[in-house]
Enzyme design. Sequence first.
Site, PDB file in Angstrom:
ATOM      1  N   ASP A 147       0.821  -1.212   0.000  1.00 54.66           N
ATOM      2  CA  ASP A 147       0.000   0.000   0.000  1.00 54.66           C
ATOM      3  C   ASP A 147       0.861   1.271   0.000  1.00 54.66           C
ATOM      4  OD1 ASP A 147      -2.437   1.395   0.079  1.00 54.66           O
ATOM      5  OD2 ASP A 147      -3.305   0.026   1.535  1.00 54.66           O
ATOM      6  N   ASP A 207      -9.543   3.230  -3.695  1.00 59.55           N
ATOM      7  CA  ASP A 207     -10.262   1.989  -3.378  1.00 59.55           C
ATOM      8  C   ASP A 207     -11.672   1.970  -3.965  1.00 59.55           C
ATOM      9  OD1 ASP A 207      -8.051   1.352  -1.905  1.00 59.55           O
ATOM     10  OD2 ASP A 207      -9.122   1.080  -0.003  1.00 59.55           O
TER      11      ASP A 207
END
Length: 415
Positions: A147, A207
């Site tokens: 991430d 996302d």
Amino acid sequence: MIYNFLFLVATIPVALAHDNGLGLTPQMGWNSWNKYGCNISANDIISAATSIKEKGLLDLGYEYIVMDDCWALKTRDPVTKQIVPDPSKFPNGIKNLSDSIHDMGFKWGMYSSAGKYTCAGYPGSLDYEEIDATTFASWGVDYLKYDNCYNQGRSGTPSESFKRYEVMSKALNSTGRPIFYSLCQWGEDGPWNWASTIANSWRISGDIYDNFNRYDDRCPCESFQCIGLQGFDCSVMNIIRKALPLSQKARDRDGWNDLDSLEVGNGGMTYDEYVTHFTVWAILKSPLMLGNDVSAMSDQDLSIVSNRDLITINQDRGTQPAYSKWTKNYGDSIIILLSGELSNGDWVVALVNGASQQLTYNISMTDVFIDNRIYAEKRWVARDLWTNETSSVNNFIISNVKPHGTQVWRFSKSS
Ligand SMILES: *[C@@H]1O[C@H](CO)[C@@H](O)[C@H](O)[C@H]1NC(C)=O
Ligand SMILES: *[C@@H]1O[C@H](CO)[C@@H](O)[C@H](O)[C@H]1NC(C)=O
Ligand SMILES: *[C@@H]1O[C@H](CO)[C@@H](O)[C@H](O)[C@H]1NC(C)=O
Ligand SMILES: *[C@@H]1O[C@H](CO)[C@@H](O)[C@H](O)[C@H]1NC(C)=O
Ligand SMILES: *[C@@H]1O[C@H](CO)[C@@H](O)[C@H](O)[C@H]1NC(C)=O
């Protein structure tokens, strides 16, 4: 001179794709985040894997079980500096869980961030890459989702991002264990332009959110060209719009545009909306990572993610994603014509209806084969990959697409 020239050719390092032997087709599997968020434990992961296997999804290719954020304690071990698994969630440790997952026939994936902390505030791997890669390898990890939270400002240009993500790529390589390297940088700094030499896939957006087309200020970018805040809570149509121009940046031996995990089965969309979601992810050769509670999945949702014809296209070796041939305004949204060649000479053709009205459209083969005119006048047999009906195609095909739905065919040459 000629000898000099040959010498140079032999020694100049060639920019090769990331060479860990993985990612020749987009990855398939399951990721814990969309459904479970931080509420994970060894038991939940085992029962997810059990359901995936029982429902036949492992046999269809969903092979990576990936545990996302929130598996660790908030501080590293003061002596070894390793990240410590939370013993209340993993009473037998992570190696034990990894062994269990392997015993079931799956591959095992984990999560960290190229930052000081993970997005949920657990220790990140920035400046601890070698220690963490070694730890992951010792636990039998086959896949790392990596991430971008708390990156300490080491981003904002492609070369800064490249350098930050390259350190983990090298650390994973040094372990000697082939580990699928999945960048989750949300499309910041355009990873499709530089990640292929260090990674197997790269996210292209903030996302996903389990909604077809809701505008959300938390996902302010509407195009891949947007610089700055990538956000989260991005709808399926938002991500599709970003993905369309990027088809040219994905291929085997290079890497894949990751449109994010699937939402099918999480309940926020209709059947036709999930059909669009799954069809477009499959033919754009995005990773197909389930993101739901498979044990509680309806038969209808299961049938969507079990569509063998679309999985075959997603996993077709040596082919690129389908390309958008046009996008047109229609009703309250857009419609999109996609087509792409498959390895046996067949084609995949799809019409996406983003609008909330029914669509009837006469698709011209000169549009489908705009870059391959020679095919436009051929006769084809078109098999609809959701109804399995076949029709013969001679210059055009009439498409009927439900609101928010997609019609997709496999075109084979007519004998
Ligand atoms: C490490 O990188 C080298 C050079 O690219 C490659 O040949 C090798 O297969 C890689 N090893 C692993 C375990 O990824
Ligand atoms: C967390 O997971 C447990 C076990 O799966 C479940 O019983 C509980 O309801 C979940 N809590 C939340 C807040 O989702
Ligand atoms: C995991 O640990 C438990 C408890 O020690 C043990 O019974 C089980 O066999 C272990 N599983 C694997 C796959 O090693
Ligand atoms: C579809 O368009 C083609 C021209 O591309 C035309 O020849 C044909 O008649 C049209 N078919 C229908 C049913 O409208
Ligand atoms: C779909 O049709 C093809 C031939 O057109 C046939 O071979 C195949 O078995 C059919 N699949 C299903 C699921 O009915």
